[in-house]
Motif scaffolding. Sequence first.
Motif, short mmCIF file in Angstrom:
data_model
loop_
_atom_site.label_atom_id
_atom_site.label_comp_id
_atom_site.label_asym_id
_atom_site.label_seq_id
_atom_site.Cartn_x
_atom_site.Cartn_y
_atom_site.Cartn_z
N ALA A 66 89.49 -27.91 -55.35
CA ALA A 66 88.49 -27.48 -54.37
C ALA A 66 87.24 -28.31 -54.58
O ALA A 66 87.17 -29.12 -55.51
CB ALA A 66 88.22 -25.98 -54.55
N GLN A 67 86.26 -28.10 -53.72
CA GLN A 67 85.04 -28.93 -53.80
C GLN A 67 83.83 -28.18 -54.33
O GLN A 67 82.73 -28.72 -54.39
CB GLN A 67 84.73 -29.52 -52.42
N ASN A 68 84.03 -26.92 -54.70
CA ASN A 68 82.94 -26.11 -55.28
C ASN A 68 83.53 -24.76 -55.64
O ASN A 68 84.62 -24.41 -55.17
CB ASN A 68 81.81 -25.92 -54.26
N CYS A 69 82.83 -24.01 -56.47
CA CYS A 69 83.13 -22.57 -56.63
C CYS A 69 81.87 -21.89 -57.10
O CYS A 69 80.98 -22.52 -57.65
CB CYS A 69 84.29 -22.33 -57.60
N HIS A 70 81.80 -20.59 -56.87
CA HIS A 70 80.62 -19.84 -57.30
C HIS A 70 80.76 -19.45 -58.77
O HIS A 70 81.86 -19.47 -59.32
CB HIS A 70 80.43 -18.59 -56.43
N PHE A 71 79.63 -19.11 -59.39
CA PHE A 71 79.67 -18.79 -60.82
C PHE A 71 79.89 -17.31 -61.11
O PHE A 71 80.26 -16.95 -62.21
CB PHE A 71 78.42 -19.30 -61.55
N GLU A 72 79.68 -16.46 -60.10
CA GLU A 72 79.96 -15.04 -60.33
C GLU A 72 81.43 -14.77 -60.04
O GLU A 72 82.06 -15.49 -59.27
CB GLU A 72 79.07 -14.16 -59.43
N LYS A 73 81.96 -13.71 -60.63
CA LYS A 73 83.39 -13.42 -60.46
C LYS A 73 83.68 -12.82 -59.08
O LYS A 73 84.74 -13.04 -58.51
CB LYS A 73 83.86 -12.45 -61.55
N SER A 74 82.74 -12.00 -58.59
CA SER A 74 82.93 -11.36 -57.28
C SER A 74 81.60 -10.72 -56.90
O SER A 74 80.68 -10.70 -57.70
CB SER A 74 84.02 -10.29 -57.35
N GLY A 75 81.53 -10.20 -55.69
CA GLY A 75 80.34 -9.44 -55.33
C GLY A 75 79.68 -9.91 -54.06
O GLY A 75 80.30 -10.57 -53.22
N ALA A 76 78.39 -9.56 -53.93
CA ALA A 76 77.66 -9.79 -52.68
C ALA A 76 77.11 -11.22 -52.63
O ALA A 76 75.92 -11.46 -52.87
CB ALA A 76 76.53 -8.76 -52.57
N THR A 78 77.77 -13.73 -49.91
CA THR A 78 78.35 -14.07 -48.61
C THR A 78 78.56 -15.58 -48.47
O THR A 78 77.65 -16.36 -48.71
CB THR A 78 77.43 -13.56 -47.49
N GLY A 79 79.78 -15.92 -48.10
CA GLY A 79 80.08 -17.34 -47.85
C GLY A 79 80.58 -18.08 -49.08
O GLY A 79 80.95 -19.25 -48.97
N GLU A 80 80.59 -17.42 -50.22
CA GLU A 80 80.99 -18.11 -51.46
C GLU A 80 82.45 -17.83 -51.83
O GLU A 80 83.05 -16.86 -51.35
CB GLU A 80 80.08 -17.70 -52.62
N ILE A 81 82.99 -18.65 -52.72
CA ILE A 81 84.38 -18.55 -53.18
C ILE A 81 84.34 -18.56 -54.71
O ILE A 81 83.68 -19.42 -55.30
CB ILE A 81 85.20 -19.77 -52.69
N SER A 82 85.06 -17.62 -55.35
CA SER A 82 85.01 -17.57 -56.81
C SER A 82 86.11 -18.44 -57.43
O SER A 82 87.11 -18.78 -56.77
CB SER A 82 85.18 -16.13 -57.30
N ALA A 83 85.92 -18.75 -58.70
CA ALA A 83 86.92 -19.52 -59.44
C ALA A 83 88.25 -18.77 -59.49
O ALA A 83 89.33 -19.36 -59.34
CB ALA A 83 86.41 -19.82 -60.84
N ASP A 84 88.19 -17.45 -59.69
CA ASP A 84 89.44 -16.66 -59.74
C ASP A 84 90.22 -16.74 -58.43
O ASP A 84 91.45 -16.77 -58.42
CB ASP A 84 89.12 -15.18 -60.03
N MET A 85 89.50 -16.76 -57.32
CA MET A 85 90.18 -16.87 -56.02
C MET A 85 90.95 -18.18 -55.92
O MET A 85 92.05 -18.23 -55.38
CB MET A 85 89.15 -16.81 -54.88
N LEU A 86 90.36 -19.23 -56.47
CA LEU A 86 91.02 -20.55 -56.43
C LEU A 86 92.25 -20.57 -57.34
O LEU A 86 93.32 -21.06 -56.96
CB LEU A 86 90.03 -21.64 -56.83
#
Length: 254
Positions: A66-76, A78-86
């Motif tokens: 992927a080309q990015n991921c967010h640093f939080e595991k889940s939550g509010a 909006t528009g972000e994708i977590s590492a676990d999802m990938l």
Amino acid sequence: MNKNLRQAIIAGNWKMNKTRPEAKALVEELIPLVKDADCGVVVCVPFTNLETVLNAVKGTNIKVGAQNCHFEKSGAFTGEISADMLVEMGVEYVVLGHSERRQYFGETDETVNKRTVAALAAGLKPIVCVGELLWERETNITEEVIARQIKLDFYGVSADDLKKCVIAYEPVWAIGTGKTATADQAQEVCAFIRATLAKLYGQAVADAVTIQYGGSMNAKNAAELLSKPDVDGGLIGGASLKAPDFSEIVKAAK
Ligand code: PEP
């Protein structure tokens, strides 16, 4: 310097390009062209193409990022994708700290560090991008800029985790501009990155890390860049969007 200590990896960064049918067509054209590659082959695709490309490359030597991921595991967020999802999808790599994200989306070394730590914790292999701006090169502070990025982006990353990371040296002035760093310039900074890692983690760990060059690498200039002792591969933007061009770069990485 022994290049056999680490894997050469050619990774394509498709950026914000390709619909799903276009992505399928591109990767299906690429599969036979790179099947005998002597290096790792990765395609880093838009989130919307991940499932399509993961399905298309099943059973082949092409890995997906992927080309990015967010640093939080889940939550509010909006528009972000977590590492676990990938990871759940089967994604192996993630590009972090690309200069376009630093330039247009407010990415800082602090957030790159948080994303790197989160990606590693989830089991992803981060491709962390570092590189100087043109005026930083012109004012002779390239090494200071790179050392700062390496120290901050990998803050708190263990030696074992560092070996799972790829570092992409991407001089910002060379990305998408058609201006490639000379092979000597690329080597100089890639060697400096390795020396910085050696100071932080020891020589054996530094020798095990794959360091790519990125910035207008193409079928014509790849062989010379990749022949340098500390250039272990490439992160390829524009030229990764055409299967024949990308596969020529893969062939240059022996
Ligand atoms: C990139 O996007 O990482 C990149 C190196 O782009 P380009 O090859 O188009 O310069």
